[in-house]
Design an enzyme around this catalytic site. Structure first.
Site, mmCIF file in Angstrom:
data_model
loop_
_atom_site.group_PDB
_atom_site.id
_atom_site.type_symbol
_atom_site.label_atom_id
_atom_site.label_comp_id
_atom_site.label_asym_id
_atom_site.label_seq_id
_atom_site.Cartn_x
_atom_site.Cartn_y
_atom_site.Cartn_z
ATOM 1 N N ILE A 35 -16.092 -81.801 -39.227
ATOM 2 C CA ILE A 35 -14.847 -80.942 -39.088
ATOM 3 C C ILE A 35 -15.166 -79.893 -37.853
ATOM 4 O O ILE A 35 -14.364 -79.651 -37.054
ATOM 5 C CB ILE A 35 -14.438 -80.064 -40.166
ATOM 6 C CG1 ILE A 35 -13.940 -81.288 -41.439
ATOM 7 C CG2 ILE A 35 -13.411 -78.948 -39.963
ATOM 8 C CD1 ILE A 35 -13.841 -80.608 -42.688
ATOM 9 N N ASP A 76 -29.256 -71.410 -36.072
ATOM 10 C CA ASP A 76 -29.758 -71.846 -37.269
ATOM 11 C C ASP A 76 -29.130 -70.663 -38.007
ATOM 12 O O ASP A 76 -29.786 -69.417 -38.050
ATOM 13 C CB ASP A 76 -31.387 -72.010 -37.651
ATOM 14 C CG ASP A 76 -31.409 -72.063 -39.091
ATOM 15 O OD1 ASP A 76 -30.697 -72.020 -39.780
ATOM 16 O OD2 ASP A 76 -32.599 -72.438 -39.656
ATOM 17 N N VAL A 77 -28.044 -70.835 -38.735
ATOM 18 C CA VAL A 77 -27.410 -69.523 -39.264
ATOM 19 C C VAL A 77 -28.005 -69.241 -40.624
ATOM 20 O O VAL A 77 -27.706 -68.198 -41.289
ATOM 21 C CB VAL A 77 -25.983 -69.852 -39.749
ATOM 22 C CG1 VAL A 77 -25.205 -70.329 -38.583
ATOM 23 C CG2 VAL A 77 -25.818 -71.074 -40.844
ATOM 24 N N TYR A 164 -21.118 -74.988 -55.968
ATOM 25 C CA TYR A 164 -20.382 -75.170 -54.810
ATOM 26 C C TYR A 164 -19.109 -74.489 -54.879
ATOM 27 O O TYR A 164 -18.856 -73.633 -54.141
ATOM 28 C CB TYR A 164 -20.248 -76.778 -54.423
ATOM 29 C CG TYR A 164 -19.381 -77.012 -53.242
ATOM 30 C CD1 TYR A 164 -19.942 -77.062 -52.006
ATOM 31 C CD2 TYR A 164 -18.333 -77.151 -53.212
ATOM 32 C CE1 TYR A 164 -19.195 -77.229 -50.860
ATOM 33 C CE2 TYR A 164 -17.438 -77.648 -52.277
ATOM 34 C CZ TYR A 164 -17.974 -77.549 -51.016
ATOM 35 O OH TYR A 164 -17.184 -77.816 -49.794
ATOM 36 N N ALA A 198 -13.351 -87.148 -44.724
ATOM 37 C CA ALA A 198 -14.493 -87.971 -44.382
ATOM 38 C C ALA A 198 -15.468 -87.704 -43.430
ATOM 39 O O ALA A 198 -15.408 -87.789 -42.359
ATOM 40 C CB ALA A 198 -13.827 -89.471 -43.883
ATOM 41 N N THR A 199 -16.281 -86.876 -44.072
ATOM 42 C CA THR A 199 -17.527 -86.174 -43.154
ATOM 43 C C THR A 199 -18.786 -86.877 -43.575
ATOM 44 O O THR A 199 -18.964 -87.352 -44.817
ATOM 45 C CB THR A 199 -17.345 -84.890 -43.471
ATOM 46 O OG1 THR A 199 -17.614 -84.410 -44.602
ATOM 47 C CG2 THR A 199 -16.042 -84.468 -42.941
#
Length: 267
Positions: A35, A76-77, A164, A198-199
Site C-alpha cells: 500500500i 526506521d520508525v 493488532y 493482497a500485500t
C-alpha cells in the site's frame, strides 16, 4: 433560508484541479512495498514530490525509480531519534502518509511480552512519533494533511487478532485527538481503514486456500483488494478535495464492515 457566506463555494473554483498536488511535498512511510508503494506512486502522479521512506532502503529506492518525482530515504520508525532527524532533514512536508504495520497472529493467552511489544511499538508508538515529529512542523506552517492506515480490525475482531485490533483502534483515537488539537492550526488528520488487501503482510493467509476464500467471500464485492485500490483514498485525503474532512476513518473495505457474517442464507 440563505446559507452563511463561509459555506459558499468560492467563485471560480477550478474543480478540474481539485485533486492536484502540484507544489506539495509528501512523505510516505512504508513506501518500499504494498500500500505504501502504491500511495507514493499515486501522490506523485497527481503532482506531489514524494519521499519514499522505508527501513529497507533498497526497497525504497526501487519505488523511487518508478517515477521522476520520487526520492528514497532510509527511515526506521522504531527509532524515535531517527524520526525526529527525518522531520528536520526533510524540511517542509505538506503530506505525511504512514502505512507501516505488523501483526503477530496468536490468541491472547499465547502472546508473549515480546510479541505484544513488537505489534504495539510499530503500529501505535511509531505512529505517535511520526505524528508528533511531522505534525509539529505542519502546525507551525499552518497547513498539512496526515494520513495513517488503520484497519477494519479497528471496529471488528476475530480470534488471533486481539492485539493488532487494539493498536488499530488506539491509532484511530490518537488520530482523532490530533485532528481536534491540530485542526485550529490548519492541519487535517485522518485514517484509512482497508479490508483484506493482497500485500506481503497477508501472504500467509492467502497461502491457505480455504482461509483466503473465506475472507474474499466476507466482503460485498466478494474478493480481496489490490494495494492500488487504496491509492485513490490517499490522494483524496491529501488533496483539497477533502479540505473539510478531518478526524474521520475512511473505510475502503469492499463492504466488509457493512455485512453481518460470512454465510449467505438461501432466499
Amino acid at each position: 433560508m440563505s446559507m452563511p457566506p463561509s459555506s459558499e463555494v468560492p467563485v471560480g473554483t477550478d474543480y478540474s484541479r481539485l485533486f492536484r498536488l502540484d507544489g506539495r511535498r509528501a512523505v510516505v512511510v512504508g513506501a518500499g512495498s504494498g500500500i505504501g508503494r502504491e500511495s507514493a506512486l499515486a501522490l506523485a502522479a497527481y503532482g506531489a514530490r514524494v519521499v519514499c521512506a522505508d527501513r529497507d532502503l533498497e526497497a525504497a529506492e526501487a519505488t523511487a525509480r518508478l517515477g521522476p518525482d520520487l526520492s528514497a530515504y532510509r527511515l526506521d520508525v522504531l527509532d524515535g531519534d531517527a524520526v525526529r532527524r527525518a522531520s528536520a532533514e526533510l524540511g517542509v512536508v505538506d503530506v505525511l502518509v504512514d502505512s507501516a504495520a505488523t501483526n503477530v497472529r496468536k490468541h491472547l493467552l499465547d502472546y508473549s511480552d515480546d510479541d505484544f511489544d513488537r505489534v504495539v511499538n510499530l503500529n501505535l508508538r511509531a505512529a505517535f512519533q511520526l505524528l508528533r515529529a511531522f505534525g509539529s512542523g505542519m502546525a507551525a506552517r499552518g497547513r498539512g494533511s496526515i494520513i495513517a492506515f488503520s484497519s477494519i480490525r479497528a471496529v471488528t475482531v476475530e480470534p488471533g487478532q486481539g492485539v493488532y485490533a487494539a493498536t488499530k483502534a488506539g491509532l484511530v483515537q490518537l488520530l482523532r485527538a490530533a485532528a481536534a488539537e491540530l485542526g485550529p492550526r490548519g492541519v487535517r488528520v485522518n485514517a484509512i481503514a482497508p479490508g483484506v488487501v493482497a500485500t506481503p503482510l497477508t501472504a500467509p493467509i492467502r497461502a491457505v486456500p480455504e482461509w483466503a476464500e473465506a475472507y474474499a467471500a466476507k466482503s460485498a464485492l466478494g474478493r480481496w483488494s489490490r494495494p492500488d485500490e487504496l491509492a485513490g483514498a490517499v490522494v483524496y485525503l491529501a488533496s483539497d478535495a477533502s479540505s473539510f474532512v478531518t478526524g474521520t476513518q475512511l473505510f475502503v473495505d469492499g463492504g466488509w464492515t457493512a455485512i453481518d457474517g460470512r454465510y449467505t442464507p438461501p432466499t
